[in-house]
Motif scaffolding. Structure first.
Motif, short mmCIF file in Angstrom:
data_model
loop_
_atom_site.label_atom_id
_atom_site.label_comp_id
_atom_site.label_asym_id
_atom_site.label_seq_id
_atom_site.Cartn_x
_atom_site.Cartn_y
_atom_site.Cartn_z
N GLU A 58 -8.46 -0.01 5.52
CA GLU A 58 -9.09 1.13 4.83
C GLU A 58 -8.28 1.52 3.59
N ALA A 59 -6.97 1.57 3.72
CA ALA A 59 -6.12 1.92 2.57
C ALA A 59 -6.31 0.90 1.44
N GLY A 60 -6.44 -0.37 1.79
CA GLY A 60 -6.67 -1.41 0.79
C GLY A 60 -8.01 -1.24 0.08
N LYS A 61 -9.03 -0.83 0.83
CA LYS A 61 -10.33 -0.57 0.21
C LYS A 61 -10.24 0.57 -0.79
N ARG A 62 -9.54 1.62 -0.41
CA ARG A 62 -9.39 2.78 -1.30
C ARG A 62 -8.56 2.41 -2.53
N LEU A 63 -7.52 1.60 -2.34
CA LEU A 63 -6.73 1.15 -3.48
C LEU A 63 -7.60 0.30 -4.41
N GLY A 64 -8.49 -0.49 -3.85
CA GLY A 64 -9.41 -1.28 -4.67
C GLY A 64 -10.30 -0.38 -5.53
N GLN A 65 -10.77 0.73 -4.94
CA GLN A 65 -11.57 1.69 -5.72
C GLN A 65 -10.73 2.29 -6.84
N ILE A 66 -9.51 2.69 -6.49
CA ILE A 66 -8.63 3.31 -7.48
C ILE A 66 -8.35 2.33 -8.61
N LEU A 81 -4.56 9.22 3.82
CA LEU A 81 -4.92 9.46 5.23
C LEU A 81 -4.92 8.15 6.01
N ALA A 82 -5.42 7.09 5.42
CA ALA A 82 -5.44 5.79 6.09
C ALA A 82 -4.03 5.28 6.33
N LEU A 83 -3.13 5.52 5.41
CA LEU A 83 -1.75 5.07 5.57
C LEU A 83 -1.03 5.83 6.69
N ILE A 84 -1.40 7.08 6.91
CA ILE A 84 -0.79 7.85 7.99
C ILE A 84 -1.05 7.17 9.34
N THR A 85 -2.26 6.61 9.49
CA THR A 85 -2.62 5.94 10.76
C THR A 85 -2.39 4.43 10.69
N TYR A 91 -10.43 10.91 -13.27
CA TYR A 91 -9.15 11.21 -12.63
C TYR A 91 -9.34 12.15 -11.45
N LEU A 92 -10.12 13.20 -11.63
CA LEU A 92 -10.36 14.15 -10.53
C LEU A 92 -10.98 13.43 -9.33
N HIS A 93 -11.91 12.54 -9.61
CA HIS A 93 -12.52 11.76 -8.51
C HIS A 93 -11.46 10.90 -7.82
N ILE A 94 -10.66 10.19 -8.60
CA ILE A 94 -9.61 9.36 -8.01
C ILE A 94 -8.71 10.21 -7.12
N PHE A 95 -8.26 11.32 -7.64
CA PHE A 95 -7.29 12.15 -6.93
C PHE A 95 -7.87 12.74 -5.64
N PHE A 96 -9.08 13.26 -5.71
CA PHE A 96 -9.64 13.97 -4.57
C PHE A 96 -10.45 13.10 -3.62
N ALA A 97 -10.77 11.88 -3.98
CA ALA A 97 -11.55 11.03 -3.08
C ALA A 97 -10.74 9.80 -2.64
N PRO A 98 -10.74 8.68 -3.39
CA PRO A 98 -10.07 7.49 -2.84
C PRO A 98 -8.57 7.65 -2.61
N TYR A 99 -7.88 8.38 -3.46
CA TYR A 99 -6.44 8.56 -3.25
C TYR A 99 -6.17 9.36 -1.98
N ARG A 100 -6.92 10.43 -1.79
CA ARG A 100 -6.76 11.23 -0.57
C ARG A 100 -7.07 10.38 0.67
N ARG A 101 -8.13 9.59 0.61
CA ARG A 101 -8.51 8.73 1.74
C ARG A 101 -7.47 7.64 1.98
N MET A 102 -6.89 7.13 0.90
CA MET A 102 -5.85 6.11 1.04
C MET A 102 -4.63 6.70 1.76
N LEU A 126 0.81 -1.22 0.00
CA LEU A 126 0.00 0.00 0.00
C LEU A 126 0.84 1.27 0.00
N PRO A 127 1.91 1.36 0.82
CA PRO A 127 2.78 2.54 0.69
C PRO A 127 3.47 2.62 -0.67
N LEU A 128 3.79 1.47 -1.26
CA LEU A 128 4.38 1.47 -2.59
C LEU A 128 3.43 2.13 -3.59
#
Length: 167
Positions: free
Chosen positions: A122-130, A113-117, A100-111, A43-45
């Motif tokens: 959660e990060a895996g779910k967001r990557l699945g969306q992406i 944030l999830a990786l910070i904690t 692309y705008l949706h990817i950048f501003f929604a699941p990527y941003r959430r991914m 996920l960090p990769l």
């Protein structure tokens, strides 16, 4: 005018290659290779990969819009003077930009944030969306390339749709 057109089409094509080629690499090469990694590494990769790739997508989007509309208005004289395939390319391009705008501003941003904690679930779910959205955008990008290459040869489509777009 010819020099400007040559520059515009070159930048337009390079921008498309960078964006669509990057999605192809991510989806067809990096994704299968990264699947074998543990989530704490995978996920960090992906997050770092996107952090390097997405600025290039911003540049590509800007170049595609500027060069595309310059060619339509300055080189061809407006939308009424271009073929239906150009309208199709524009519609597909706008849809791709919106995705692309949706990817950048929604699941990527959430991914991110999830990786910070360290919330790898959660990060895996967001990557699945992406992943799904990139698969869609890659498909649209490849279709757009096919339209760009073959559009002038669509005589039948031009005849059928010409009444919708009179010269």
């Amino acid at each position: 005018m010819q020099t400007y057109f040559s520059l515009a089409i070159t930048l337009h094509l390079l921008a498309a290659v960078v964006w669509v080629g990057g999605m192809f690499f991510a989806y067809m090469a990096l994704r299968p290779a990264a699947q074998t990694l543990e989530p704490s590494i995978r996920l960090p990769l992906w997050s770092r990969t996107f952090a390097y790739f997405f600025p290039w997508v911003w540049v590509a989007v800007l170049l595609l819009l500027v060069t595309g509309y310059w060619m339509i208005f300055a080189a061809f004289g407006g939308f009424t003077r271009v073929g239906v395939y150009v309208h199709i390319m524009q519609a597909l391009g706008i849809i791709m930009i919106m995705i692309y705008l949706h990817i950048f501003f929604a699941p990527y941003r959430r991914m991110k944030l999830a990786l910070i904690t360290h919330d790898f679930i959660e990060a895996g779910k967001r990557l699945g969306q992406i992943r799904k959205l990139i698969a869609l955008n890659l498909s649209l990008g490849l279709i757009t390339i096919i339209v760009a290459i073959s559009g002038k040869n669509w005589g039948l489509v031009e005849i059928i749709l010409t009444p919708l777009y009179p010269p």
